[in-house]
Design a protein around this motif. Structure first.
Motif, PDB file in Angstrom:
ATOM      1  N   ASP A   1       1.055  -1.128  -0.114  1.00 17.09           N
ATOM      2  CA  ASP A   1       0.383   0.155   0.134  1.00 17.09           C
ATOM      3  C   ASP A   1       1.052   1.499  -0.084  1.00 17.09           C
ATOM      4  N   VAL A   2       1.635   1.160  -0.635  1.00 22.40           N
ATOM      5  CA  VAL A   2       3.278   1.963  -0.373  1.00 22.40           C
ATOM      6  C   VAL A   2       2.198   3.334  -1.456  1.00 22.40           C
ATOM      7  N   VAL A   3       2.708   4.804  -0.184  1.00 24.17           N
ATOM      8  CA  VAL A   3       2.762   5.881  -1.871  1.00 24.17           C
ATOM      9  C   VAL A   3       3.417   6.741  -1.420  1.00 24.17           C
ATOM     10  N   PHE A   4       3.990   7.252  -3.518  1.00 15.62           N
ATOM     11  CA  PHE A   4       4.691   7.859  -3.852  1.00 15.62           C
ATOM     12  C   PHE A   4       4.413   9.030  -4.457  1.00 15.62           C
ATOM     13  N   THR A   5       5.063  10.222  -4.147  1.00 16.09           N
ATOM     14  CA  THR A   5       4.775  11.286  -4.694  1.00 16.09           C
ATOM     15  C   THR A   5       5.853  11.781  -5.665  1.00 16.09           C
ATOM     16  N   SER A   6       5.626  12.357  -6.728  1.00 14.36           N
ATOM     17  CA  SER A   6       6.299  13.169  -7.496  1.00 14.36           C
ATOM     18  C   SER A   6       6.428  13.956  -8.555  1.00 14.36           C
TER      19      SER A   6
ATOM     20  N   SER B   1      -1.109  12.518 -12.525  1.00 17.98           N
ATOM     21  CA  SER B   1      -0.919  12.591 -10.726  1.00 17.98           C
ATOM     22  C   SER B   1      -0.125  12.243 -10.126  1.00 17.98           C
ATOM     23  N   ALA B   2       0.398  14.015  -8.984  1.00 21.16           N
ATOM     24  CA  ALA B   2       1.815  13.598  -8.888  1.00 21.16           C
ATOM     25  C   ALA B   2       1.681  12.365  -7.820  1.00 21.16           C
ATOM     26  N   VAL B   3       0.695  12.335  -6.510  1.00 23.52           N
ATOM     27  CA  VAL B   3       0.428  10.915  -6.296  1.00 23.52           C
ATOM     28  C   VAL B   3      -0.107   9.359  -6.364  1.00 23.52           C
TER      29      VAL B   3
ATOM     30  N   GLU C   1       6.239   5.093   2.952  1.00 20.66           N
ATOM     31  CA  GLU C   1       5.944   6.316   1.763  1.00 20.66           C
ATOM     32  C   GLU C   1       7.407   6.215   1.244  1.00 20.66           C
ATOM     33  N   GLY C   2       7.020   7.465   0.031  1.00 22.59           N
ATOM     34  CA  GLY C   2       8.577   7.735  -0.669  1.00 22.59           C
ATOM     35  C   GLY C   2       7.904   9.003  -1.540  1.00 22.59           C
ATOM     36  N   HIS C   3       8.864   9.885  -1.404  1.00 25.26           N
ATOM     37  CA  HIS C   3       8.718  11.482  -1.529  1.00 25.26           C
ATOM     38  C   HIS C   3      10.478  11.726  -3.048  1.00 25.26           C
ATOM     39  N   GLY C   4      10.017  12.005  -4.435  1.00 29.85           N
ATOM     40  CA  GLY C   4      10.484  11.879  -5.025  1.00 29.85           C
ATOM     41  C   GLY C   4      10.919  13.661  -5.161  1.00 29.85           C
ATOM     42  N   THR C   5      12.100  13.727  -4.530  1.00 28.75           N
ATOM     43  CA  THR C   5      12.262  16.195  -5.230  1.00 28.75           C
ATOM     44  C   THR C   5      13.364  15.801  -5.747  1.00 28.75           C
ATOM     45  N   TYR C   6      13.081  17.173  -6.583  1.00 27.22           N
ATOM     46  CA  TYR C   6      14.369  17.866  -7.850  1.00 27.22           C
ATOM     47  C   TYR C   6      14.337  19.271  -7.348  1.00 27.22           C
TER      48      TYR C   6
END
Length: 122
Positions: A29-34, A43-45, A105-110
Motif C-alpha cells: 500500500d505504498v504511497v509515492f509522490t513526485s 497525478s503527482a500521487v 511512503e516515498g517522495h521524489g524531490t528535484y
C-alpha cells in the motif's frame, strides 16, 4: 535497516532497470509522490505497489538511458534520504519513510520548479 546496504540495493536495481528487485523494498500500500509522476501519469500521487510499477515502467520506457549515481545518504528515524544525480546530471533526493524493513511512503524531490524538474523528461 542498514542505510548503506539499502541504498546499494536501491541504486543497483535502478541502474539494472530491475523493477522486481526495486519494488521488493516497498509495502503493497505504498504511497509515492513526485512532480515527474504528475507529468507521466497526470497525478503527482501514486498509490499502491501495482500503480508504482506502472509509473516506473513508463518512466523506464521513456528514459531508456536512466542511470543514477548516489551523492549522499542521510538517515533519520524510520526515514532515509538518498541524494543522487540522474542520467542528465540533475540532482534528486528520494525521501523514503519505512514501516519496519519496507518503504511505506516515498517522495521524489528535484532541484528546479514544479513544471520542469531538473533532468525530468516526460
Amino acid at each position: 535497516m542498514d542505510a548503506r546496504e539499502f541504498t546499494e540495493a536501491w541504486v543497483t536495481a535502478w541502474n539494472a532497470h530491475d523493477l522486481d528487485a526495486l519494488l521488493s523494498h516497498f509495502t503493497e500500500d505504498v504511497v509515492f509522490t513526485s512532480p515527474v509522476a504528475a507529468q507521466l501519469t497526470g497525478s503527482a500521487v501514486i498509490r499502491g505497489k501495482d500503480a508504482l510499477r506502472a509509473y516506473w515502467s513508463e518512466g523506464l520506457r521513456r528514459i531508456p538511458d536512466l542511470r543514477f549515481e548516489v551523492v549522499g545518504v542521510y538517515s533519520g528515524v524510520d526515514t532515509l534520504v538518498i541524494n543522487y544525480r540522474n542520467q542528465k546530471g540533475g540532482l534528486v533526493s528520494e525521501v523514503l519513510h519505512f514501516d519496519g524493513p519496507l518503504v511505506r511512503e516515498g517522495h521524489g524531490t528535484y532541484l528546479g520548479d514544479d513544471d520542469n524538474p531538473a533532468g525530468a523528461t516526460a
